[in-house]
Scaffold this motif. Structure first.
Motif, PDB file in Angstrom:
ATOM      1  N   ASN A 183      32.080  44.566  36.021  1.00 48.36           N
ATOM      2  CA  ASN A 183      33.436  45.073  36.229  1.00 48.36           C
ATOM      3  C   ASN A 183      32.780  46.371  37.304  1.00 48.36           C
ATOM      4  N   ALA A 184      33.735  46.174  38.513  1.00 44.61           N
ATOM      5  CA  ALA A 184      33.918  46.995  39.738  1.00 44.61           C
ATOM      6  C   ALA A 184      35.662  47.667  40.253  1.00 44.61           C
ATOM      7  N   GLN A 185      35.672  48.522  40.514  1.00 39.94           N
ATOM      8  CA  GLN A 185      36.425  49.107  41.705  1.00 39.94           C
ATOM      9  C   GLN A 185      36.469  48.787  43.144  1.00 39.94           C
ATOM     10  N   PHE A 186      37.332  47.497  43.364  1.00 39.88           N
ATOM     11  CA  PHE A 186      36.830  47.815  45.293  1.00 39.88           C
ATOM     12  C   PHE A 186      38.267  48.080  45.388  1.00 39.88           C
ATOM     13  N   ARG A 187      38.316  49.312  46.772  1.00 36.31           N
ATOM     14  CA  ARG A 187      39.596  49.574  47.190  1.00 36.31           C
ATOM     15  C   ARG A 187      40.745  50.285  46.001  1.00 36.31           C
ATOM     16  N   GLY A 188      40.216  51.001  44.978  1.00 36.75           N
ATOM     17  CA  GLY A 188      41.215  51.051  44.005  1.00 36.75           C
ATOM     18  C   GLY A 188      42.087  50.256  43.172  1.00 36.75           C
ATOM     19  N   SER A 189      41.211  49.123  43.461  1.00 34.83           N
ATOM     20  CA  SER A 189      41.461  47.838  42.419  1.00 34.83           C
ATOM     21  C   SER A 189      40.764  47.386  41.428  1.00 34.83           C
ATOM     22  N   THR A 190      40.562  46.986  40.064  1.00 35.47           N
ATOM     23  CA  THR A 190      39.629  46.682  39.490  1.00 35.47           C
ATOM     24  C   THR A 190      39.416  45.498  39.824  1.00 35.47           C
ATOM     25  N   TYR A 191      37.776  45.235  39.475  1.00 34.39           N
ATOM     26  CA  TYR A 191      37.961  43.531  39.065  1.00 34.39           C
ATOM     27  C   TYR A 191      36.784  43.130  38.240  1.00 34.39           C
ATOM     28  N   TRP A 192      37.093  41.925  37.621  1.00 34.87           N
ATOM     29  CA  TRP A 192      36.087  41.559  36.459  1.00 34.87           C
ATOM     30  C   TRP A 192      35.452  40.277  36.891  1.00 34.87           C
ATOM     31  N   GLY A 193      34.463  39.666  36.351  1.00 37.37           N
ATOM     32  CA  GLY A 193      33.810  38.673  36.325  1.00 37.37           C
ATOM     33  C   GLY A 193      34.627  38.119  35.500  1.00 37.37           C
ATOM     34  N   GLN A 232      40.647  38.905  48.423  1.00 34.05           N
ATOM     35  CA  GLN A 232      40.123  38.843  46.513  1.00 34.05           C
ATOM     36  C   GLN A 232      38.451  39.428  46.496  1.00 34.05           C
ATOM     37  N   VAL A 233      38.587  40.211  45.603  1.00 33.70           N
ATOM     38  CA  VAL A 233      36.615  40.163  45.248  1.00 33.70           C
ATOM     39  C   VAL A 233      36.542  38.910  44.164  1.00 33.70           C
ATOM     40  N   GLN A 234      35.162  38.650  44.371  1.00 36.02           N
ATOM     41  CA  GLN A 234      34.914  37.546  42.895  1.00 36.02           C
ATOM     42  C   GLN A 234      33.486  38.022  42.447  1.00 36.02           C
ATOM     43  N   LEU A 235      33.562  38.646  41.364  1.00 34.89           N
ATOM     44  CA  LEU A 235      32.228  39.474  40.823  1.00 34.89           C
ATOM     45  C   LEU A 235      31.734  37.569  39.676  1.00 34.89           C
ATOM     46  N   VAL A 236      30.789  37.792  39.884  1.00 36.05           N
ATOM     47  CA  VAL A 236      29.994  36.256  39.386  1.00 36.05           C
ATOM     48  C   VAL A 236      28.642  36.402  38.287  1.00 36.05           C
ATOM     49  N   GLU A 237      28.967  36.742  37.108  1.00 35.03           N
ATOM     50  CA  GLU A 237      27.966  36.998  35.989  1.00 35.03           C
ATOM     51  C   GLU A 237      27.202  35.940  36.028  1.00 35.03           C
ATOM     52  N   SER A 238      25.652  35.565  35.701  1.00 29.95           N
ATOM     53  CA  SER A 238      24.735  34.504  35.834  1.00 29.95           C
ATOM     54  C   SER A 238      24.128  35.492  34.573  1.00 29.95           C
ATOM     55  N   GLY A 239      23.217  34.299  33.630  1.00 26.79           N
ATOM     56  CA  GLY A 239      22.259  35.172  32.641  1.00 26.79           C
ATOM     57  C   GLY A 239      21.926  34.999  31.787  1.00 26.79           C
ATOM     58  N   GLY A 240      22.946  34.944  31.214  1.00 25.20           N
ATOM     59  CA  GLY A 240      23.561  34.590  29.887  1.00 25.20           C
ATOM     60  C   GLY A 240      22.692  33.540  29.057  1.00 25.20           C
ATOM     61  N   GLY A 241      22.916  33.184  27.672  1.00 22.69           N
ATOM     62  CA  GLY A 241      22.273  31.990  27.848  1.00 22.69           C
ATOM     63  C   GLY A 241      21.554  32.271  25.638  1.00 22.69           C
ATOM     64  N   PHE A 242      21.327  31.452  24.864  1.00 23.03           N
ATOM     65  CA  PHE A 242      20.486  31.963  23.541  1.00 23.03           C
ATOM     66  C   PHE A 242      19.014  32.072  23.670  1.00 23.03           C
ATOM     67  N   VAL A 243      18.869  33.768  22.852  1.00 23.91           N
ATOM     68  CA  VAL A 243      17.604  34.213  22.584  1.00 23.91           C
ATOM     69  C   VAL A 243      17.376  34.638  21.845  1.00 23.91           C
ATOM     70  N   GLN A 244      15.998  34.840  20.738  1.00 29.62           N
ATOM     71  CA  GLN A 244      15.858  35.384  19.560  1.00 29.62           C
ATOM     72  C   GLN A 244      15.861  36.595  19.996  1.00 29.62           C
ATOM     73  N   ALA A 245      15.903  36.974  18.452  1.00 28.67           N
ATOM     74  CA  ALA A 245      16.427  38.853  17.681  1.00 28.67           C
ATOM     75  C   ALA A 245      15.494  39.153  18.433  1.00 28.67           C
TER      76      ALA A 245
END
Length: 115
Positions: A96-106, A1-14
């Motif tokens: 989002n990415a596809q590994f060996r034909g399966s789609t994975y989401w963080g 099972q592939v894991q995708l881990v996002e980071s870097g979000g938060g609050f930001v001014q326009a």
């Protein structure tokens, strides 16, 4: 099972910038495209941009010129550089990415842009 881990979000001014990262649990060198999506409250998840194997990118017109997708295969990591952020860019950002034909989401990372 592939894991995708996002980071870097938060609050930001326009007008500000933010860089999101997506780290995969295995090599992304064979992944055709590392893609980024955004989901705002009450809306469907929508495609933003992707970093294609070999160096090219695919970017939707509504973020073109502001968002840049990239990837570092040596680090198993994809990035989304977001510049000149607008309030309407707020939402949960997914990798989002596809590994060996399966789609994975963080799990997603929240970005909130305020005036």
């Amino acid at each position: 099972q592939v894991q995708l881990v996002e980071s870097g979000g938060g609050f930001v001014q326009a007008g500000g910038s933010r860089r999101l990262s997506c780290v995969a649990s295995e090599s992304i060198s064979g992944v055709p495209a590392m893609a980024w999506y955004r989901q705002a409250p009450g809306e469907a998840r929508k495609f933003l941009a992707s970093a294609i194997r070999g160096g090219s990118t695919n970017t939707m017109d509504f973020v073109k010129g502001r968002f840049i997708a990239s990837r570092d295969d040596d680090k198993n990591t994809a990035y989304l550089q977001m510049n000149n952020l607008k309030v309407e860019d707020s939402g949960v950002y997914y990798c989002n990415a596809q590994f060996r034909g399966s789609t994975y989401w963080g799990q997603g990372t929240q970005v909130t842009v305020s005036l």
